[in-house]
Design an enzyme around this catalytic site. Structure first.
Site, PDB file in Angstrom:
ATOM      1  N   SER A 146      -8.947 102.130 -56.347  1.00 35.56           N
ATOM      2  CA  SER A 146      -8.362 101.251 -55.231  1.00 35.56           C
ATOM      3  C   SER A 146      -7.509 102.188 -54.396  1.00 35.56           C
ATOM      4  O   SER A 146      -7.028 103.270 -54.942  1.00 35.56           O
ATOM      5  CB  SER A 146      -7.287 100.167 -56.106  1.00 35.56           C
ATOM      6  N   TYR A 159      -0.518  99.258 -62.155  1.00 40.43           N
ATOM      7  CA  TYR A 159      -2.124  99.170 -61.514  1.00 40.43           C
ATOM      8  C   TYR A 159      -2.515 100.477 -60.644  1.00 40.43           C
ATOM      9  O   TYR A 159      -3.232 101.013 -61.185  1.00 40.43           O
ATOM     10  CB  TYR A 159      -2.071  98.079 -60.537  1.00 40.43           C
TER      11      TYR A 159
HETATM   12  P1  NAD Z   1     -11.174  89.524 -60.630  1.00 41.87           P
HETATM   13  O1  NAD Z   1      -9.907  89.358 -61.086  1.00 41.87           O
HETATM   14  O2  NAD Z   1     -11.742  88.708 -59.624  1.00 41.87           O
HETATM   15  O3  NAD Z   1     -12.247  89.774 -61.498  1.00 41.87           O
HETATM   16  C1  NAD Z   1     -12.167  90.733 -62.617  1.00 41.87           C
HETATM   17  C2  NAD Z   1     -13.085  90.503 -63.897  1.00 41.87           C
HETATM   18  O4  NAD Z   1     -12.813  91.358 -64.814  1.00 41.87           O
HETATM   19  C3  NAD Z   1     -13.082  89.148 -64.448  1.00 41.87           C
HETATM   20  O5  NAD Z   1     -14.212  88.454 -64.401  1.00 41.87           O
HETATM   21  C4  NAD Z   1     -12.339  89.163 -65.583  1.00 41.87           C
HETATM   22  O6  NAD Z   1     -12.950  88.340 -66.593  1.00 41.87           O
HETATM   23  C5  NAD Z   1     -12.708  90.580 -65.913  1.00 41.87           C
HETATM   24  N1  NAD Z   1     -11.861  91.303 -66.904  1.00 41.87           N
HETATM   25  C6  NAD Z   1     -10.673  91.317 -67.061  1.00 41.87           C
HETATM   26  N2  NAD Z   1     -10.356  91.905 -67.897  1.00 41.87           N
HETATM   27  C7  NAD Z   1     -11.101  92.460 -68.906  1.00 41.87           C
HETATM   28  C8  NAD Z   1     -11.435  93.011 -69.984  1.00 41.87           C
HETATM   29  N3  NAD Z   1     -10.442  93.449 -70.910  1.00 41.87           N
HETATM   30  N4  NAD Z   1     -12.655  93.292 -70.487  1.00 41.87           N
HETATM   31  C9  NAD Z   1     -13.823  92.923 -69.765  1.00 41.87           C
HETATM   32  N5  NAD Z   1     -13.781  92.045 -68.422  1.00 41.87           N
HETATM   33  C10 NAD Z   1     -12.287  91.759 -68.098  1.00 41.87           C
HETATM   34  O7  NAD Z   1     -10.719  90.878 -59.788  1.00 41.87           O
HETATM   35  P2  NAD Z   1     -11.857  91.583 -58.588  1.00 41.87           P
HETATM   36  O8  NAD Z   1     -10.894  91.485 -57.187  1.00 41.87           O
HETATM   37  O9  NAD Z   1     -13.052  91.248 -58.484  1.00 41.87           O
HETATM   38  O10 NAD Z   1     -11.547  93.035 -59.081  1.00 41.87           O
HETATM   39  C11 NAD Z   1     -12.645  93.904 -59.524  1.00 41.87           C
HETATM   40  C12 NAD Z   1     -12.085  95.325 -59.479  1.00 41.87           C
HETATM   41  O11 NAD Z   1     -12.007  95.623 -58.161  1.00 41.87           O
HETATM   42  C13 NAD Z   1     -10.907  95.595 -60.309  1.00 41.87           C
HETATM   43  O12 NAD Z   1     -11.189  96.920 -60.977  1.00 41.87           O
HETATM   44  C14 NAD Z   1     -10.039  95.888 -59.102  1.00 41.87           C
HETATM   45  O13 NAD Z   1      -9.001  96.524 -59.487  1.00 41.87           O
HETATM   46  C15 NAD Z   1     -10.775  96.427 -58.194  1.00 41.87           C
HETATM   47  N6  NAD Z   1     -10.153  96.270 -56.970  1.00 41.87           N
HETATM   48  C16 NAD Z   1      -9.949  94.975 -56.196  1.00 41.87           C
HETATM   49  C17 NAD Z   1      -9.471  94.985 -54.643  1.00 41.87           C
HETATM   50  C18 NAD Z   1      -8.956  93.472 -54.468  1.00 41.87           C
HETATM   51  O14 NAD Z   1      -8.560  93.337 -53.321  1.00 41.87           O
HETATM   52  N7  NAD Z   1      -9.566  92.346 -55.020  1.00 41.87           N
HETATM   53  C19 NAD Z   1      -9.047  96.099 -54.352  1.00 41.87           C
HETATM   54  C20 NAD Z   1      -9.376  97.368 -54.709  1.00 41.87           C
HETATM   55  C21 NAD Z   1     -10.049  97.391 -55.843  1.00 41.87           C
END
Ligand code: NAD
Length: 261
Positions: A146, A159
């Site tokens: 991120s 995070y």
């Molecule tokens: P989200 O919460 O929509 O999805 C996360 C998914 O991970 C969910 O399906 C959840 O069930 C799964 N998960 C959580 N804990 C888990 C575990 N212990 N084992 C297996 N699966 C697990 O989040 P998102 O926004 O889609 O984020 C996805 C990735 O992108 C993350 O790593 C997040 O840090 C990164 N990210 C997101 C953003 C943003 O703005 N949304 C920005 C930068 C990076």
């Protein structure tokens, strides 16, 4: 060499593929012809998602996986090889955000959980995926960081620190695994719209119109990222078109970083 984005005959495993960005990635890869493994802790969503994608003509399998448990990660890789004999691409996408708080109010249990899911999870998956890819003569792994990994975030230090660890993990492993034909890279997205994680950053609600405009004002492209932006980039990075991209930390943020400017 097949220099295209097609996934024909190739297998991709996406952690956290049951919702948010991961779901967008799974859909894009299935549409491109990949055999897709959704590895997620949320069995209800995982099963429903894989069934819906299969009905749409995709080759999709769900494997219930908590990435904090090494034996479950090993099982996800083994189940993939059992069904499709190959593991060409892994996206360590699963991630969580702690409840926003300043360091004085840090909840140690939330710190441990963020490090376990965001950092130890990719460690375990890299361990088992590298073993499998080494035996088959190559593959590609993409880790999810991120922009907060480098810019920092005062309300989400666990995070941000866990994501900085993911960058170091990528660089460390990339120095060795390239020799086995395994490409390893890391994505560093800015704000992505409409996922559970992005809503958690706002205490579980959608951003107001004012907040949206405020965020867009900080982003030179004046738009917020979407899961499909990540999916398209990942599809390219998984493909032979990206054959010389390795050990890279790749920003995808519309110019948002550094956010403290
Ligand atoms: P989200 O919460 O929509 O999805 C996360 C998914 O991970 C969910 O399906 C959840 O069930 C799964 N998960 C959580 N804990 C888990 C575990 N212990 N084992 C297996 N699966 C697990 O989040 P998102 O926004 O889609 O984020 C996805 C990735 O992108 C993350 O790593 C997040 O840090 C990164 N990210 C997101 C953003 C943003 O703005 N949304 C920005 C930068 C990076």
């Amino acid at each position: 060499m097949n220099l295209s984005l097609t996934g024909e005959g190739r297998t991709a495993l996406i952690t956290g593929g049951a919702s948010g960005i991961g779901l967008g990635v799974c859909r894009r890869f299935a549409a491109a012809g990949y055999r897709v493994v959704i590895a997620d802790i949320d069995a209800e969503r995982g099963v429903a998602t894989s069934q819906a994608m299969t009905q749409d003509g995709g080759e999709v399998m769900f494997v219930a996986t908590d990435v904090t448990q090494p034996e479950q990660v090993e099982n996800a890789v083994a189940a993939t090889l059992k069904r499709w004999e190959r593991l060409d691409f892994v996206f360590n996408n699963a991630g969580i955000l702690e409840t926003g708080a300043l360091i004085e109010d840090l909840d140690e249990a939330e710190l441990d959980r963020a490090l376990a899911v965001n950092l130890k999870g990719p460690f375990y998956m890299c361990k088992y995926a590298v073993r499998a890819m080494k035996m088959q003569g190559g593959g590609a792994i993409l880790n999810m960081a991120s922009i907060t990994a480098e810019d920092g975030s005062p309300y989400f230090p666990a995070y941000s620190a866990s994501k900085a660890g993911v960058i170091a993990l990528t660089r460390s492993l990339a120095r060795k695994v390239g020799r086995y034909g395994i490409r390893m890279n890391c994505l560093k997205p800015g704000s992505i719209d409409g996922t559970a994680l992005s809503q958690k950053a706002l205490q579980g609600r959608e951003p107001t119109q004012r907040e949206r405009l405020g965020l867009m004002a900080k982003i030179p492209l004046a738009q917020i990222g979407r899961p499909e932006d990540i999916a398209n980039f990942a599809l390219f990075l998984a493909s032979p078109l990206a054959r010389h991209i390795h050990g890279s930390i790749l920003t995808i943020d519309g110019g948002e970083s550094p956010g403290y400017k």
